[in-house]
Scaffold this motif. Structure first.
Motif, PDB file in Angstrom:
ATOM      1  N   LYS A 116       0.849  -1.195   0.000  1.00 39.30           N
ATOM      2  CA  LYS A 116       0.000   0.000   0.000  1.00 39.30           C
ATOM      3  C   LYS A 116       0.885   1.245   0.000  1.00 39.30           C
ATOM      4  N   PRO A 117       1.538   1.523  -1.135  1.00 38.65           N
ATOM      5  CA  PRO A 117       2.494   2.638  -1.160  1.00 38.65           C
ATOM      6  C   PRO A 117       1.864   4.007  -0.927  1.00 38.65           C
ATOM      7  N   CYS A 118       0.551   4.106  -1.100  1.00 37.30           N
ATOM      8  CA  CYS A 118      -0.112   5.385  -0.839  1.00 37.30           C
ATOM      9  C   CYS A 118      -0.552   5.530   0.615  1.00 37.30           C
ATOM     10  N   GLY A 119      -0.309   4.509   1.416  1.00 41.55           N
ATOM     11  CA  GLY A 119      -0.676   4.585   2.816  1.00 41.55           C
ATOM     12  C   GLY A 119       0.386   5.259   3.656  1.00 41.55           C
ATOM     13  N   PRO A 120       0.135   5.431   4.948  1.00 35.34           N
ATOM     14  CA  PRO A 120       1.152   5.989   5.852  1.00 35.34           C
ATOM     15  C   PRO A 120       2.380   5.088   5.890  1.00 35.34           C
ATOM     16  N   THR A 273      10.685  11.402  -4.156  1.00 33.25           N
ATOM     17  CA  THR A 273      10.211  10.057  -3.831  1.00 33.25           C
ATOM     18  C   THR A 273      10.451   9.105  -4.996  1.00 33.25           C
ATOM     19  N   VAL A 274      10.805   7.856  -4.642  1.00 36.06           N
ATOM     20  CA  VAL A 274      11.194   6.867  -5.651  1.00 36.06           C
ATOM     21  C   VAL A 274      10.020   6.046  -6.158  1.00 36.06           C
ATOM     22  N   THR A 275       8.924   5.982  -5.390  1.00 35.19           N
ATOM     23  CA  THR A 275       7.711   5.277  -5.799  1.00 35.19           C
ATOM     24  C   THR A 275       6.506   6.137  -5.468  1.00 35.19           C
ATOM     25  N   GLU A 276       5.363   5.808  -6.036  1.00 35.30           N
ATOM     26  CA  GLU A 276       4.144   6.608  -5.860  1.00 35.30           C
ATOM     27  C   GLU A 276       3.778   6.737  -4.376  1.00 35.30           C
ATOM     28  N   PRO A 277       3.878   7.966  -3.825  1.00 38.48           N
ATOM     29  CA  PRO A 277       3.577   8.161  -2.409  1.00 38.48           C
ATOM     30  C   PRO A 277       2.181   8.722  -2.154  1.00 38.48           C
ATOM     31  N   CYS A 278       1.464   9.109  -3.264  1.00 41.94           N
ATOM     32  CA  CYS A 278       0.312  10.017  -3.177  1.00 41.94           C
ATOM     33  C   CYS A 278       0.803  11.323  -2.550  1.00 41.94           C
ATOM     34  N   ASN A 279      -0.083  12.264  -2.335  1.00 40.27           N
ATOM     35  CA  ASN A 279       0.413  13.597  -1.974  1.00 40.27           C
ATOM     36  C   ASN A 279       0.322  13.886  -0.485  1.00 40.27           C
ATOM     37  N   HIS A 280       0.569  12.877   0.347  1.00 39.15           N
ATOM     38  CA  HIS A 280       0.649  13.120   1.788  1.00 39.15           C
ATOM     39  C   HIS A 280       1.757  14.135   2.064  1.00 39.15           C
ATOM     40  N   TRP A 281       1.415  15.212   2.733  1.00 44.13           N
ATOM     41  CA  TRP A 281       2.465  16.209   3.010  1.00 44.13           C
ATOM     42  C   TRP A 281       3.571  15.619   3.882  1.00 44.13           C
ATOM     43  N   GLN A 282       3.217  14.605   4.692  1.00 42.02           N
ATOM     44  CA  GLN A 282       4.210  14.016   5.592  1.00 42.02           C
ATOM     45  C   GLN A 282       5.344  13.308   4.845  1.00 42.02           C
ATOM     46  N   LYS A 283       5.126  12.988   3.556  1.00 45.44           N
ATOM     47  CA  LYS A 283       6.141  12.278   2.788  1.00 45.44           C
ATOM     48  C   LYS A 283       7.084  13.221   2.046  1.00 45.44           C
ATOM     49  N   PHE A 284       6.916  14.521   2.275  1.00 46.37           N
ATOM     50  CA  PHE A 284       7.734  15.529   1.595  1.00 46.37           C
ATOM     51  C   PHE A 284       8.259  16.534   2.612  1.00 46.37           C
ATOM     52  N   PRO A 285       9.289  17.284   2.265  1.00 50.20           N
ATOM     53  CA  PRO A 285       9.848  18.245   3.226  1.00 50.20           C
ATOM     54  C   PRO A 285       8.827  19.295   3.647  1.00 50.20           C
TER      55      PRO A 285
END
Length: 327
Positions: A116-120, A273-285
């Motif tokens: 589930k790469p789009c999950g937390p 990001t190297v794989t689809e993260p969706c746009n969770h702000w937590q996955k970006f600076p």
């Protein structure tokens, strides 16, 4: 939108990461890695005991779990407890399964995320942390890649990082909320426009898809799949720049703009990001965290790692010891 307070901006700088606390990892199977490793060792006066040699034949873009575990075991066996961070001197591999290689090394491989790469993803205990010794305090060795696909570019990147430590010039930090709504999910964390006289920094938060003919960039953050007009810009030594999109960290991919383009344009460090993260702000600076940590004197690797809450899919690239605001 969050405000970067005067208290945040004026806190006395922490000691921060030093060259003696950084290990560099050279891929002996890649001539560029060997040459750039020696250049970096001399440029930053890295102790000889901090140099780790490994063999990664054919430089694959992605490692599987077993390949990565063997590599990590070999690196870790050479490191003393004083080492707080690791710089990997290659462009590829940059992924391990669905994780980035930097997050897999620092946080441990999160294989469950691949279903589930789009999950937390696994939270980082280092997020917005006051720690200046991540391995001592949290058992996390920060990691970053210094790309080696072009020797001339890599040496110029190293030189920018070194130069950044001598002065903090008059500069600007640009935060762009673009017309791409999905990729503007972190805009709520953009600091408001203001001038910080003590740091000689102007913060410019804009609603725009690009900037052009600008020559004073210390920070540039935006949200687009491809950032236009990079060839018109001038980045100052130590500049941090990244774009929120799905595959910026797929460094050698072609579906979206690679984060390598930021370094080629003159930035000193970046993230993607190297794989689809969706746009969770937590996955970006987080922009406010990144800027406030950098202004407190953190190095590029510290400020970037402290700014990402869920970094499992994100690869950190650049010159780690750049620190224009340390002094």
């Amino acid at each position: 939108m969050l405000l970067l307070t005067s208290a945040q901006a004026q806190v006395l700088p922490p000691r921060g990461l030093s060259a003696a606390q950084l290990a560099i990892v050279v891929n002996d199977d890649e001539p560029n890695s060997v040459e750039i490793g020696e250049y970096y060792r001399k440029a930053r006066a890295i102790p000889a005991a901090n140099i780790v040699h490994v063999q990664i034949p054919h430089s694959p873009r992605k490692l599987d779990a077993d390949e990565f575990e063997a590599l990590k075991t070999k690196i870790d066996a050479r490191l003393s407890p004083e080492i707080q961070a690791v710089l990997m001197l290659w462009t590829a591999p940059y992924a391990v399964e669905c994780n980035s290689i930097t997050s897999a090394y620092t946080l441990g491989l999160d294989s469950a995320l691949c279903a589930k790469p789009c999950g937390p993803s696994k939270p980082s205990a280092y997020y917005n942390s006051p720690s200046t010794h991540p391995y001592t305090d949290l058992k996390m060795r920060l990691s970053m890649l210094l790309p080696t696909d072009n020797v001339e570019n890599a040496k110029a990147l190293i030189d920018r990082g070194v130069t950044s430590g001598f002065s903090a010039p008059q500069a600007s930090a640009y935060f762009l909320q673009t017309s791409d709504i999905a990729r503007s999910s972190r805009a709520r964390f953009f600091p408001r426009s203001m001038v910080l006289p003590q740091q000689r920094l102007s913060i410019k938060t804009l609603q725009a898809d690009s900037i052009e003919q600008v020559s004073d960039i210390m920070v540039y953050q935006t949200g687009l799949s491809s950032v236009p007009k990079l060839n018109t810009l001038k980045f100052l030594p130590g500049a941090l720049a990244d774009h929120l999109t799905s595959f910026g960290g797929d460094l050698l991919g072609s579906s979206q703009m690679s984060s390598l383009r930021w370094l080629e344009a003159g930035a000193t460090a970046s993230y993607g990001t190297v794989t689809e993260p969706c746009n969770h702000w937590q996955k970006f600076p987080n922009s406010t965290v990144l800027l406030s940590q950098y202004l407190r004197g953190a190095s590029a690797i510290e400020a970037y790692w402290k700014s990402v809450a869920w970094p499992a899919q994100g690869v950190f690239i650049g010159e780690p010891l750049a620190a224009p605001y340390r002094h």
